[in-house]
Design an enzyme around this catalytic site. Structure first.
Site, PDB file in Angstrom:
ATOM      1  N   GLY A 105       0.845  -1.189   0.000  1.00  0.00           N
ATOM      2  CA  GLY A 105       0.000   0.000   0.000  1.00  0.00           C
ATOM      3  C   GLY A 105       0.878   1.236   0.000  1.00  0.00           C
ATOM      4  O   GLY A 105       2.096   1.136   0.174  1.00  0.00           O
ATOM      5  N   LYS A 106       0.317   2.398  -0.231  1.00  0.00           N
ATOM      6  CA  LYS A 106       1.074   3.649  -0.124  1.00  0.00           C
ATOM      7  C   LYS A 106       0.091   4.794  -0.061  1.00  0.00           C
ATOM      8  O   LYS A 106      -1.009   4.706  -0.614  1.00  0.00           O
ATOM      9  CB  LYS A 106       1.987   3.836  -1.348  1.00  0.00           C
ATOM     10  CG  LYS A 106       3.135   4.779  -1.097  1.00  0.00           C
ATOM     11  CD  LYS A 106       4.283   4.065  -0.392  1.00  0.00           C
ATOM     12  CE  LYS A 106       5.499   4.940  -0.231  1.00  0.00           C
ATOM     13  NZ  LYS A 106       6.685   4.136   0.141  1.00  0.00           N
ATOM     14  N   GLY A 107       0.507   5.881   0.590  1.00  0.00           N
ATOM     15  CA  GLY A 107      -0.354   7.054   0.677  1.00  0.00           C
ATOM     16  C   GLY A 107       0.439   8.315   0.461  1.00  0.00           C
ATOM     17  O   GLY A 107       1.670   8.311   0.515  1.00  0.00           O
TER      18      GLY A 107
END
Ligand code: NAD
Length: 416
Positions: A105-107
């Site tokens: 995931g990444k934000g």
């Protein structure tokens, strides 16, 4: 940066290049080229003068076949939806190559934090944490620091989540300060894996890192610590840079002293040494080059001028696919980001394990276990490279990683 390649296109090209070495159906491989979901939100934040400002923010959950989504949160004016999608994909394959039980995931928030006060950044971070709350959790999605975020932001996110959930859940986020449930060794972990992979690569090539000259682009968490640890191994750091420019000293820079200068004045350029540009640094005739800033630092045009023998990617995606081909033709060995900077996520995993057990490890144990994970993964990568005759170490790394994700997916079956 030198080139405007779309990082999500780069990710998909890297996956396509590795797919021919993986025994899997085309439709299954296609599934592994796209995120499962992306949160896109507009954060409304009150500034210190009472006005309201809007910020675009994203969280991409790329693949959860091997475990909870895992990946950092970046604050940068260049953050885009496609960048976050690419970074989340790189995380999925990074967790797979080092064989830890996470997906990717990444934000990110499109913001230059230098323009805001600490209280404004706290409100921004808490606003994002509130949006993330339904998606994240110790067993669902576990964010971490990335560019321009660190322990402070992680502590705020943990506190917001725990307050809204009426619970304690330190494992909801990693990269926390020690007293908030962080791990020994986490701050150094990314730079440590960069040093370890460089050391292993030189040994594999029959050389010794202690005799290498080294240039480091980007002198933040990843770059400055990689430089210091390589300096400690006897390597000679001849050039370093940050967003203000670079410095060069053929006799060698004291990596720790340069970090002290940057902490005092804000930039490495205030340290003694000949001033050079970032492009000059990237094309120096050194044994080892470490890009540790952002994506697309080395594009096709620049790649022709690169003179390093080995590149260890501390940054995510610093070499475009076209540049990769040029470097492969020139027989430059590139240790891919998904292994070279995996120390951060590996020690994040150790932090999460300690949080779940409510039991803390010593720094020595963290560093020993990290070294074992990184050297095992390096051996898997080299074996795949030599067995399959892959054109690059990157393709070998993706082949190993994709196969692990495909296995988990196939064993679980499709849903619904
Ligand atoms: P950071 O914010 O601590 O440091 C980034 C550095 O890059 C700063 O010194 C900045 O001045 C410099 N920089 C920015 N633009 C530049 C340019 N155009 N030329 C030269 N230098 C420039 O960030 P970080 O955490 O060290 O992250 C750096 C890279 O490492 C990113 O790609 C990130 O995704 C990756 N990474 C970081 C971690 C981690 O744990 N920190 C883990 C894995 C990967």
């Amino acid at each position: 940066m030198a080139d405007q390649a779309n990082p999500f296109d780069s990710l998909q090209e890297q996956l396509d290049a590795a797919a021919e070495y993986v025994d899997a159906r085309d439709d299954v491989l296609e599934r592994l080229k796209h995120p499962e979901r992306v949160l896109e939100t507009t954060l409304s934040v009150e500034l210190d003068d009472g006005s309201i400002e809007l910020f675009d923010a994203y969280r991409s959950q790329f693949n959860g076949d091997r475990g909870p989504y895992k990946g950092g949160i970046r604050y940068h004016p260049g953050v885009t939806r496609d960048e976050v999608k690419a970074l989340s994909g790189w995380m999925a394959y990074k967790c797979a190559i080092v064989d830890i039980p996470y997906g990717g995931g990444k934000g990110g928030i499109e913001v230059d934090p230098a323009n805001y006060s600490e209280s404004e950044l706290e409100r921004l971070t808490r606003a994002f944490a509130a949006e993330l709350r339904p998606l994240i959790g110790e067993d669902r999605d576990i964010p971490a620091p990335d560019v321009n975020t660190g322990q402070r932001e992680m502590n705020w996110i943990k506190d917001t989540y725990e307050t809204l959930e009426h619970t304690t859940a330190p494992g909801v986020i990693t990269g926390k300060a020690l007293d908030s449930g962080g791990s020994e060794g986490r701050v150094e972990a990314t730079g440590r894996s960069t040093m370890l992979t460089a050391r292993e690569t030189f040994a594999w090539l029959g050389r010794d890192l202690s005799e290498a000259t080294v240039a480091v682009q980007g002198y933040g968490n990843a770059g400055s610590i990689a430089a210091r640890l390589i300096d400690e191994q006897g390597g000679t750091i001849v050039a370093v840079s940050d967003s203000s420019g670079g410095i060069y000293d053929p006799e060698g820079l004291d990596a720790e002293a340069v970090a002290d200068t940057k902490a005092e004045t804000g930039s490495v350029v205030d340290h003694a040494g000949e001033e050079i540009s970032n492009d000059e640094l990237l094309t120096l005739d050194v044994d080892l080059l470490i890009p540790a800033a952002l994506e697309n630092a080395i594009d096709e045009a620049l790649a022709h001028d690169v003179e390093a023998d080995v590149i260890t990617e501390a940054a995510n995606g610093p070499i475009t696919p076209a540049a990769d081909e040029v470097l492969a033709d020139k027989e430059v060995y590139v240790v891919p980001d998904i292994l070279a900077n995996a120390g951060g996520v590996v020690v994040s995993y150790f932090e999460w394990v300690q949080n779940r057990q409510r039991f803390s490890w010593t720094e020595e144990r963290v560093n020993d276990e990290l070294e074992a994970v990184i050297t095992d993964a390096f051996d898997d990568l080299v074996e795949a490279h030599e067995t399959n005759g892959t054109p690059t170490l990157r393709t070998a790394a993706y082949a190993v990683a994709i196969e692990r994700v495909v296995d988990a997916y196939t064993q679980a079956g499709n849903w619904p």
